[in-house]
Design a protein around this motif. Structure first.
Motif, short mmCIF file in Angstrom:
data_model
loop_
_atom_site.label_atom_id
_atom_site.label_comp_id
_atom_site.label_asym_id
_atom_site.label_seq_id
_atom_site.Cartn_x
_atom_site.Cartn_y
_atom_site.Cartn_z
N GLY A 139 23.89 46.83 51.40
CA GLY A 139 24.63 47.82 50.61
C GLY A 139 25.57 47.14 49.64
N LYS A 140 26.22 47.98 48.87
CA LYS A 140 27.14 47.47 47.84
C LYS A 140 28.40 46.93 48.51
CE LYS A 140 29.45 49.05 43.70
NZ LYS A 140 30.10 50.20 43.14
N ALA A 141 28.85 45.78 48.04
CA ALA A 141 30.08 45.19 48.59
C ALA A 141 31.24 46.15 48.37
CB ALA A 141 30.35 43.86 47.91
N SER A 142 32.13 46.21 49.35
CA SER A 142 33.24 47.16 49.22
C SER A 142 34.19 46.70 48.13
CB SER A 142 33.97 47.29 50.55
OG SER A 142 34.53 46.04 50.89
N ARG A 143 34.72 47.69 47.43
CA ARG A 143 35.64 47.41 46.33
C ARG A 143 37.07 47.47 46.83
NH1 ARG A 143 34.74 50.33 40.59
NH2 ARG A 143 36.78 51.10 41.10
N LEU A 144 37.87 46.51 46.43
CA LEU A 144 39.30 46.56 46.73
C LEU A 144 40.02 46.35 45.40
CD1 LEU A 144 41.67 46.73 48.69
CD2 LEU A 144 41.44 44.27 49.09
N THR A 145 40.64 47.43 44.94
CA THR A 145 41.34 47.37 43.65
C THR A 145 42.83 47.18 43.87
OG1 THR A 145 39.69 48.77 42.58
CG2 THR A 145 41.83 48.60 41.50
N ALA A 146 43.38 46.17 43.22
CA ALA A 146 44.82 45.93 43.29
C ALA A 146 45.48 46.49 42.04
CB ALA A 146 45.10 44.43 43.41
N CYS A 147 46.43 47.40 42.24
CA CYS A 147 47.21 47.94 41.12
C CYS A 147 48.51 47.14 41.08
CB CYS A 147 47.49 49.42 41.36
SG CYS A 147 48.53 50.16 40.08
N ILE A 148 48.66 46.31 40.06
CA ILE A 148 49.78 45.37 40.08
C ILE A 148 50.76 45.59 38.92
CG2 ILE A 148 48.50 43.64 41.40
CD1 ILE A 148 48.00 42.11 38.88
N SER A 149 51.97 45.10 39.15
CA SER A 149 53.07 45.28 38.20
C SER A 149 53.26 44.04 37.33
CB SER A 149 54.37 45.56 38.97
OG SER A 149 54.24 46.75 39.73
N SER A 150 53.76 44.27 36.12
CA SER A 150 54.02 43.17 35.18
C SER A 150 55.51 43.00 34.90
CB SER A 150 53.28 43.43 33.87
OG SER A 150 53.66 44.70 33.34
N GLN A 151 56.30 44.01 35.28
CA GLN A 151 57.75 43.96 35.06
C GLN A 151 58.45 44.59 36.27
OE1 GLN A 151 57.85 46.24 31.28
NE2 GLN A 151 58.42 44.35 30.24
N VAL A 152 59.73 44.29 36.41
CA VAL A 152 60.55 45.00 37.40
C VAL A 152 61.16 46.18 36.64
CG1 VAL A 152 62.50 44.88 38.98
CG2 VAL A 152 61.08 42.85 38.60
N GLY A 153 60.71 47.39 36.98
CA GLY A 153 61.09 48.55 36.19
C GLY A 153 60.26 48.60 34.91
N CYS A 154 60.67 49.44 33.98
CA CYS A 154 59.93 49.58 32.73
C CYS A 154 60.84 50.15 31.65
CB CYS A 154 58.72 50.49 32.92
SG CYS A 154 57.70 50.63 31.43
N PRO A 155 60.81 49.57 30.44
CA PRO A 155 61.67 50.07 29.37
C PRO A 155 61.07 51.22 28.55
CG PRO A 155 60.59 48.05 28.66
CD PRO A 155 60.10 48.34 30.07
#
Length: 260
Positions: free
Chosen positions: A1-17
């Motif tokens: 079967g298809k390999a399981s997907r693991l998606t990481a939702c990651i941050s680029s800043q602390v907070g956001c302007p």
């Protein structure tokens, strides 16, 4: 079967302007950019937590990635070349920073660019994305088209559906027209809004989401609906903010005395 997907939702800043009105992160203010190792570390932490390899990465956590482009691209390069995550499985999202898409194209990456559009007209966009005033929607579309021509990579458009604000059938038709006017391959990701405390917005009904999608499909726009994950932990799209953080992050930390 298809390999399981693991998606990481990651941050680029602390907070956001960027202060998008429907997003909890924007309400918290901005502290600083993340360093490349801090971005990579998030992926390593997720792999350790799940005991599995991360297969996909979306820069859709806290922050505006294109305001921290050198660190984001350095991290992306490491994730791709050293950790073996395919560039086409890495998506970098932006609400739009003038001149930044062109700079990103110069990195010659195969990763996907996702533009958080959220509206199809300048007036509607300014009402929900304050930073839109400095970057008109047609200029964004010019840059998106140029990005496609430079890289050959299909551009994704993120569209958070807010009940009674940007989810009418007329607005769906406007969105289709905006994209079809351009010579580029594009895909629309519809994101039903996730509840945020102290917010005036409402999540649209399932029916209205499907009606919006149907209009785009009828106009031959490639479209999908984002499955909502993380609601139970208040970690869904637009909800990332420390629940213990009552005050906005410091806008300027240079005038705060540090303890040696």
């Amino acid at each position: 079967g298809k390999a399981s997907r693991l998606t990481a939702c990651i941050s680029s800043q602390v907070g956001c302007p960027m202060r998008c009105t429907f997003c909890a992160t924007g309400k918290g203010g901005f502290a600083r950019n993340l360093m490349p190792y801090e971005i990579i570390d998030q992926v390593l932490h997720i792999q350790e937590h799940f005991g599995a390899r991360v297969s996909n990465i979306v820069f859709m956590g806290m922050g505006e990635p294109l305001l921290n482009l050198p660190s984001v691209m350095q991290a992306q390069d490491f994730l791709n070349k050293t950790m073996g995550i395919g560039a086409r499985h890495i998506t970098i999202s932006t609400v739009g920073v003038p001149n930044a898409m062109g700079k990103m194209a110069q990195y010659n990456t195969q990763c996907t660019l996702a533009i958080s559009l959220h509206a199809a007209t300048q007036a509607a966009r300014e009402a929900i994305v304050p930073s839109a005033k400095a970057y008109p929607i047609q200029a964004i579309m010019d840059d998106a088209e140029q990005y496609f021509k430079s890289t050959g990579r299909r551009v994704s458009f993120e569209y958070t559906l807010l009940e009674g604000v940007n989810n009418s059938l007329e607005q769906a038709a406007e969105l289709a027209a905006l994209i079809r006017a351009r010579d580029m391959a594009a895909h629309v990701n519809l994101i039903p809004w996730n509840p945020v405390d102290e917010s005036e917005f409402q999540r649209p009904s399932r029916n209205s989401v499907f009606r919006f999608k149907k209009i785009l499909e009828e106009k031959h726009i490639s479209v999908s609906i984002r499955a909502t994950r993380g609601l139970d932990a208040a970690a869904a799209c637009g909800q990332l903010r420390n629940m213990y953080q009552k005050n906005p992050l410091l806008e300027d930390i240079s005038n705060v005395a540090t303890v040696a």
